[in-house]
Design a protein around this motif. Structure first.
Motif, PDB file in Angstrom:
ATOM      1  N   TRP A  72      -8.790 -32.451 -43.965  1.00 28.35           N
ATOM      2  CA  TRP A  72     -10.160 -32.816 -44.326  1.00 28.35           C
ATOM      3  C   TRP A  72     -10.390 -34.323 -44.396  1.00 28.35           C
ATOM      4  O   TRP A  72     -11.530 -34.774 -44.479  1.00 28.35           O
ATOM      5  CB  TRP A  72     -10.531 -32.204 -45.675  1.00 28.35           C
ATOM      6  N   SER A  73      -9.334 -35.122 -44.354  1.00 33.17           N
ATOM      7  CA  SER A  73      -9.514 -36.555 -44.574  1.00 33.17           C
ATOM      8  C   SER A  73      -8.642 -37.367 -43.620  1.00 33.17           C
ATOM      9  O   SER A  73      -7.536 -36.955 -43.269  1.00 33.17           O
ATOM     10  CB  SER A  73      -9.131 -36.912 -46.020  1.00 33.17           C
ATOM     11  N   ARG A  74      -9.143 -38.543 -43.228  1.00 30.56           N
ATOM     12  CA  ARG A  74      -8.362 -39.489 -42.420  1.00 30.56           C
ATOM     13  C   ARG A  74      -7.848 -40.636 -43.278  1.00 30.56           C
ATOM     14  O   ARG A  74      -7.465 -41.682 -42.758  1.00 30.56           O
ATOM     15  CB  ARG A  74      -9.207 -40.053 -41.277  1.00 30.56           C
ATOM     16  N   VAL A  75      -7.786 -40.467 -44.595  1.00 29.71           N
ATOM     17  CA  VAL A  75      -7.276 -41.530 -45.454  1.00 29.71           C
ATOM     18  C   VAL A  75      -5.873 -41.929 -44.987  1.00 29.71           C
ATOM     19  O   VAL A  75      -5.054 -41.075 -44.645  1.00 29.71           O
ATOM     20  CB  VAL A  75      -7.250 -41.072 -46.933  1.00 29.71           C
ATOM     21  N   PRO A  76      -5.565 -43.226 -44.922  1.00 26.27           N
ATOM     22  CA  PRO A  76      -4.221 -43.631 -44.499  1.00 26.27           C
ATOM     23  C   PRO A  76      -3.147 -43.094 -45.443  1.00 26.27           C
ATOM     24  O   PRO A  76      -3.321 -43.106 -46.667  1.00 26.27           O
ATOM     25  CB  PRO A  76      -4.286 -45.166 -44.551  1.00 26.27           C
ATOM     26  N   ARG A 119      -6.808 -51.740 -43.850  1.00 28.27           N
ATOM     27  CA  ARG A 119      -7.606 -52.469 -42.849  1.00 28.27           C
ATOM     28  C   ARG A 119      -7.840 -51.627 -41.599  1.00 28.27           C
ATOM     29  O   ARG A 119      -8.904 -51.684 -40.987  1.00 28.27           O
ATOM     30  CB  ARG A 119      -6.910 -53.775 -42.448  1.00 28.27           C
ATOM     31  N   ARG A 120      -6.832 -50.844 -41.205  1.00 25.32           N
ATOM     32  CA  ARG A 120      -6.947 -50.050 -39.977  1.00 25.32           C
ATOM     33  C   ARG A 120      -7.816 -48.817 -40.150  1.00 25.32           C
ATOM     34  O   ARG A 120      -8.250 -48.217 -39.172  1.00 25.32           O
ATOM     35  CB  ARG A 120      -5.561 -49.601 -39.495  1.00 25.32           C
ATOM     36  N   ALA A 121      -8.028 -48.401 -41.388  1.00 22.85           N
ATOM     37  CA  ALA A 121      -8.728 -47.142 -41.642  1.00 22.85           C
ATOM     38  C   ALA A 121     -10.160 -47.223 -41.139  1.00 22.85           C
ATOM     39  O   ALA A 121     -10.864 -48.212 -41.358  1.00 22.85           O
ATOM     40  CB  ALA A 121      -8.717 -46.807 -43.128  1.00 22.85           C
TER      41      ALA A 121
END
Length: 227
Positions: A72-76, A119-121
């Motif tokens: 459900w999430s793209r959190v690093p 930073r990349r997120a």
């Protein structure tokens, strides 16, 4: 990175305390967990900017925690582990981790990796961990579906289809995209698979499988999950 939120999950209390002290001293907001269940709950409720995750958790394997968050999430996710074998790193990265730090580690390197991960997120990639559609409750973090409060048993393939459609709810998912994400790029012409599995899912999830409300077909195009 001042003001950013980091979730630290490890079952070594002394290490967690030391990390929390150092991170707060460098301006981070910190939440901590000791097992996989707490990791999933805090990721869903606290919405960190980055997750620092040990693989060797006492209840849920770290790879399963990564998969649960990635539902459900793209959190690093930065893995922090004593496992130094190359295959462990590959497995973690394949499961959806963004970086891998081995113990013991230098604090300044860990801080730099966390800052780089934030930073990349990409902004706006997260969604809600629990999606409610009629009498269905779809928990993308814990990878389960409840219907009228009772858990519905889904096969891994059925769950994979549900996960893709629910993450894209309200939007058309083409047959090719669904086949590619669930079965792989070699299967993008196997549309018969989708007819079989969506029929099975409707029998399990819909009140009236012949007149579905949630798992809808757009003939010749693909599928839409409507809440």
């Amino acid at each position: 990175m001042s003001g950013s939120r980091v979730l630290v999950v490890d079952d070594e209390p002394g290490l967690v305390r030391a990390l929390a002290i150092n991170l707060r001293a460098h301006g981070w907001e910190v939440a901590t967990g000791a097992d996989g269940a707490q990791a999933l709950d805090l990721a869903a409720s606290w919405h960190p900017d980055v997750v620092l995750l040990d693989l060797g958790l006492p209840d849920i394997p770290g790879l399963d925690v990564i998969a649960g968050i990635r539902g459900w999430s793209r959190v690093p996710i930065v893995v922090l582990s004593a496992r130094q074998h190359g295959e462990d790193k590959v497995d973690a990265l394949d499961a959806g981790a963004d970086d891998y730090v081995t113990k013991p580690f230098a604090m300044n390197e860990l801080l730099a990796r966390l800052r780089a991960a934030v930073r990349r997120a990409a902004p706006g990639d997260a969604t809600e961990a629990v999606v409610v559609a009629g009498d269905l409750e779809i928990d993308l973090a814990r990878r389960r579906v409840l219907r009228a409060g009772t858990e519905v048993r889904l096969s891994p393939t059925e769950w994979a289809i549900v996960e893709v459609l629910v993450r894209n709810r309200g939007r058309l998912v083409s047959r090719e995209q669904l086949l590619r994400e669930v079965w792989g790029p070699a299967y993008t012409s196997e549309t018969g698979y989708l007819r079989v599995y969506t029929a099975q899912l409707r029998r399990k999830l819909e009140v009236d499988p012949s007149n579905p409300r949630h798992l809808l077909t757009q003939p010749g195009m693909g599928y839409v999950f409507e809440v």
